[in-house]
Design a protein around this motif. Structure first.
Motif, PDB file in Angstrom:
ATOM      1  N   PHE A 133      -7.629   2.280  -1.744  1.00  0.00           N
ATOM      2  CA  PHE A 133      -6.906   3.758  -1.651  1.00  0.00           C
ATOM      3  C   PHE A 133      -5.605   3.589  -1.476  1.00  0.00           C
ATOM      4  N   GLY A 134      -4.993   2.417  -0.933  1.00  0.00           N
ATOM      5  CA  GLY A 134      -3.289   2.188  -1.149  1.00  0.00           C
ATOM      6  C   GLY A 134      -2.842   1.970  -2.437  1.00  0.00           C
ATOM      7  N   HIS A 135      -3.964   1.563  -3.381  1.00  0.00           N
ATOM      8  CA  HIS A 135      -3.360   1.530  -4.806  1.00  0.00           C
ATOM      9  C   HIS A 135      -3.869   2.543  -5.854  1.00  0.00           C
TER      10      HIS A 135
ATOM     11  N   THR B 212       4.113   6.803   5.343  1.00  0.00           N
ATOM     12  CA  THR B 212       3.085   7.487   6.217  1.00  0.00           C
ATOM     13  C   THR B 212       3.692   8.212   7.173  1.00  0.00           C
TER      14      THR B 212
ATOM     15  N   THR C 230     -10.657  -4.703  -0.352  1.00  0.00           N
ATOM     16  CA  THR C 230     -11.072  -3.667   0.791  1.00  0.00           C
ATOM     17  C   THR C 230     -10.742  -2.369   0.319  1.00  0.00           C
ATOM     18  N   SER C 231     -11.323  -1.633   0.960  1.00  0.00           N
ATOM     19  CA  SER C 231     -11.415  -0.113   0.581  1.00  0.00           C
ATOM     20  C   SER C 231      -9.970   0.419   0.797  1.00  0.00           C
ATOM     21  N   GLU C 232      -9.214  -0.345   2.012  1.00  0.00           N
ATOM     22  CA  GLU C 232      -7.656  -0.119   2.276  1.00  0.00           C
ATOM     23  C   GLU C 232      -7.055  -0.278   1.113  1.00  0.00           C
ATOM     24  N   PHE C 233      -7.131  -1.608   0.486  1.00  0.00           N
ATOM     25  CA  PHE C 233      -6.294  -1.806  -0.604  1.00  0.00           C
ATOM     26  C   PHE C 233      -6.481  -0.826  -1.718  1.00  0.00           C
TER      27      PHE C 233
ATOM     28  N   ASN D 147       0.869  -1.126   0.020  1.00  0.00           N
ATOM     29  CA  ASN D 147       0.033  -0.005  -0.053  1.00  0.00           C
ATOM     30  C   ASN D 147       0.859   1.191  -0.086  1.00  0.00           C
TER      31      ASN D 147
ATOM     32  N   ASP E  92       3.330   2.339   3.008  1.00  0.00           N
ATOM     33  CA  ASP E  92       3.560   1.495   4.239  1.00  0.00           C
ATOM     34  C   ASP E  92       4.963   1.281   4.405  1.00  0.00           C
TER      35      ASP E  92
END
Lengths: 174, 144
Positions: free
Chosen positions: B7-9, B57, B2-5, A97, A100
């Motif tokens: 927005f992470g990509h 992050t 998932t929404s995490e995946f 991600n 990360d």
């Protein structure tokens, strides 16, 4: 940014295209700042948006300002572009991600550079330390590339005025 | 997914869309200056892709405080992609300059910077040359 890029595709006036590419580069510099890459951002703003735009305007002055529409169909390029894009997006599926801290890119040499710069180089700016010291050979190679490109440009352009004068002489005597 | 995946990509996907826009301009547009602009767009999106890989992050720009009193709790973004991209930007400008110089030269020689017109001119020259050599070798006059 996507909008600017799409506008470049549609525009026919080359002057507007060059200006839009300058805007695109400036926007990318802003994005670099938000992604913590300040050195890259100001290089991109100065070199990318400044010098490149000036060079392109110079070329426009020496050539033509408008693009003629092409007769070829855009279907094959569109197909190629979509297939390539789909392949690339498929490739990102395995990537970590965004941001990360445990990503492979963060855990190998990058951390090493951050940890060792204070004692080995003693410069506050890590980017400068890596650029000029750890990867100095890269920078040497870069200088060689720029030098070669400069020679190439000079060789290509230098005879311009001389040739033009010769042409005029020929027309005058003929 | 998932929404995490997602927005992470999402950033990678946006850069790929930009990249493909540049590629499309290079492949589909006939004007040489526009091709160079497309190449630049492609290049800039690759830069952004690299920088986004180096981002952490909660991290900050990879610059220590001036007095070199380093706080071990501060997270820095990865400086390595920044260095690589700095080099790439300068090299990119060099190649752009070379390409533009070539365009100026092409325009001077052929009077056009459109790919279609250049192809036509090239075919004409090739036909002339083959006619010449064909006659010299006793062959028939090709075409017309």
């Amino acid at each position: 940014m996507v909008l600017t890029a799409l506008a470049v595709v549609r525009m026919r006036s080359l002057f507007a295209v060059v200006m839009l590419s300058g805007i695109f580069t400036l926007l990318s510099a802003l994005l670099f700042v938000t992604m913590d890459a300040v050195d890259v951002a100001f290089t991109e703003a100065a070199v990318g948006a400044g010098i490149t735009t000036v060079l392109m305007l110079g070329t426009l002055a020496l050539t033509s300002r408008h693009e003629r529409p092409t007769a070829r169909s855009p279907l094959i390029p569109l197909f190629v572009v979509f297939v390539t894009g789909a392949a690339l997006i498929y490739g990102t599926m395995d990537m970590p991600n965004f941001g990360d801290p445990t990503a492979p890119a963060q855990t190998h040499v990058g951390a090493d550079y951050i940890a060792r710069t204070p004692e080995e180089i003693d410069l506050p700016n890590m980017v400068t330390a890596v650029l000029a010291s750890y990867r100095g050979y890269d920078t040497l190679g870069e200088v060689a590339v720029v030098f070669t490109a400069g020679i190439g440009v000079l060789l290509l352009i230098s005879g311009l005025r001389r040739r033009r004068r010769k042409d005029e002489d020929n027309e005058g005597s003929a | 997914m998932t929404s995490e995946f997602f927005f992470g990509h999402l950033n990678y996907w946006l850069f790929i869309i930009l990249m493909m826009t540049g590629l499309y301009i290079v492949v589909a547009k006939g004007n040489l200056v526009k091709k160079i602009v497309g190449l630049n767009i492609f290049q800039t999106s690759v830069f952004m892709f690299y920088i986004s890989i180096g981002n952490v992050t909660g991290g900050t720009a990879p610059i220590f405080p001036l007095d070199m009193k380093i706080d071990p709790d501060v997270i820095y973004s990865n400086p390595l992609p920044h260095v690589l991209i700095l080099t790439a930007i300068v090299v990119g400008v060099a190649t752009t300059a070379l390409g533009l110089a070539l365009i100026v030269r092409i325009r001077e020689e052929f009077g056009t910077i459109e790919e279609d017109a250049l192809l036509e001119l090239e075919h004409e020259i090739a036909r002339k040359v083959s006619d010449q050599h064909g006659e010299a070798m006793g062959g028939r006059h090709s075409g017309d």
